[in-house]
Design a protein around this motif. Sequence first.
Motif, short mmCIF file in Angstrom:
data_model
loop_
_atom_site.label_atom_id
_atom_site.label_comp_id
_atom_site.label_asym_id
_atom_site.label_seq_id
_atom_site.Cartn_x
_atom_site.Cartn_y
_atom_site.Cartn_z
N GLU A 17 0.85 -1.17 0.03
CA GLU A 17 -0.15 0.13 0.04
C GLU A 17 0.85 1.31 0.08
N ASN A 18 1.83 1.49 0.95
CA ASN A 18 2.59 2.68 1.32
C ASN A 18 3.79 2.88 0.30
N ALA A 19 4.27 1.73 -0.35
CA ALA A 19 5.25 1.65 -0.98
C ALA A 19 5.14 0.99 -2.39
#
Lengths: 270, 383
Positions: A17-19
């Motif tokens: 999700e974040n990377a």
Amino acid sequence: MKAALRTEEVTKIYGSENASVIAVDHVSLEILPGEFVALVGPSGSGKTSMLAMLAALLSPTSGKIFIGDEELGRMGEKQRARFRREKLGFTFQANNLVPYLTARENVELMLRLNGQLDKVGKARAQELLDRLGLAERLNNLPSQLSGGQQQRVAIARALVHNPEVVLADEPTAALDTERAFQVVETFANLIHEQNRAGIMVTHDLRMTRYVDKIIQMVDGKIQQVISDPAQIEAVALTGSLVSVSQPVALPDFELASNRIRFSEFAMSAA
Amino acid sequence: MSVYLAFKEVWRNLGRYLLFSLVIALITILVLFIAALAGGLANANKQLIEKLDADLLVYQENVDLQVTSSRLGNQALRELRRIPGVESAGPLGFASATIVFDDSREPLDISMVGVEPGKPGDPALIEGTGLRSRRANDAVIDVSIARQTGLSLGDRFTLRTIQGTEEEYYTLMVVGITDERQYFFQPSIFMPLATWEKIKPQAAPASDQETIYNVLAVQLEQPEQAQAVVRVIAERVAGIEVTDKQTAIEALPGYSAQQSTLNTQQAFTLLIGVLVVGGFFQIQTLQKVAQIGVLKAIGSSSGSVALAVMLQIILVTIIGVGIGALGTLLLSLGLPGNIPIVFTGASVIGALALLLSIGPLGGLVSIRLALRIDPLTAIGLSS
Ligand SMILES: Nc1ncnc2c1ncn2[C@@H]1O[C@H](COP(=O)(O)OP(=O)(O)O)[C@@H](O)[C@H]1O
Ligand SMILES: [Mg+2]
């Protein structure tokens, strides 16, 4: 004519999700039988990811891929393997051939996999190898062949089982210029004659000389599609995409937003 | 498909695979020789007891089934013969002596066994009439003695024993030849118990006391009823211990220790075999990751690729074990006769079965690897 290969908004996102990296970003394209397409773009633009999805080796994060009447997304692992051996032909950048099989055996392997190693199949393999100038090399192992000869064996293998789509990953990467041109020309001729859909990923724009269409990817998106023969010839001659916007002979072609010499990327292409 | 790929690869890399088969062949030779050695040592220890025509053996109480410590007399024998279910019983006396010759033949150490003619313990014969009377200076020799010394039926020979501080010499006549019956690493000579009593090494020359022997061999009317008879014997006869032959064999000095040492050695050799095969094919498969990736990318199923690897492992193992078995055969033919190795069908087949399983066992890791290789590697991506 009905497309041999079609994608609808295909997207590939790697990572969490974040990377996350958007490697392929809503790509829609169509390739007809008998059409030979070059997929070009700088390193990291998503060519390999795109090829892997078309090859049923990688699942798109979203979007659909159709080859013939079949949608790849609906297939399980076994079905995909079967699909690859029946409907697709491959050439890879390196380690293409099975090292312990001769040129002829490598080509016939595709027929064996499909249970088609009969008289007709063998004759096809022989004919293809002849066409590719390998008549004298039938019983040589890959280690006894030059890089160009190996690529030509791979091309014969990619075509021998009458696949719908032929996928070539950097087929000229290991070859000198003259050999590279010969290989691509024969490849293009065979694809045209046999009415296959062919896609070649390449970072060497001069190799586009024999293609019908150039699809340029940048940052996972299709930047432009060049299908005008004159423009394709200009790209192939100069070996760069930017130069085609300069001649006044091609007024309808715009590349204003992307004045990048592609060859710079080619140097670092993976 | 798998068969085709597996065999083509082996065929085009014959040297490498053959070399590996040779490694397996060496392991095979080692394992088979250890098995044969275990068999030979076991025989050297137990052959006589194993071949006894007895269902039960009776020892003196509290001697831990040690033959040489056990001392039994006529009382026990008489009582035993009266037990219902006992067909017959025969005394056995054990001692060591040496056959000496007056020509250049080497002296030969033997086990001298005293038996009662016609009773359990008196061995079955290959040739000859056998022991006739209870006192005659007759002897039945084991065929290996006949082979080593050239003694044959009707020949006389001299036994030397130590009695007191003197060397004593006795002359016996060969009246029968029996099959190989080693006891305590020595071939055996059987003689009437009274003769044995007279000849055996002892502190002082034999007097006219009651004959003391070591164990009793007991034949039952119905061997399958052994348990019940053992119970009755234990109740009615004092000062003795009854056991079956197998227990008696395991109680032989050093027998169990020897066998477990050799079995452990064999197990380790097999384990090393598994690791060697495993390591070899793991390296082999690691080197083939790209190639297997391509095979899968062009549409071979994971199963067929893994099966090809397994077939190679099986092929290499079978050839290796085959060469090893052949090599063992040739080597054993060339070995001098005094090394105690015995190839028994059961132990060889058991060892071969274990050896054949080391390949597939060791190969499991590389099969797993082959199954897991992602065809994406063919185009230089990882998932
Ligand atoms: N397995 C992966 N995990 C994360 N990111 C990846 C992975 N494979 C490729 N990428 C990223 O996706 C983008 C597209 O890569 P790729 O498809 O290899 O492009 P190209 O073939 O045009 O160089 C790049 O930014 C690359 O770093
Ligand atoms: Mg790439």
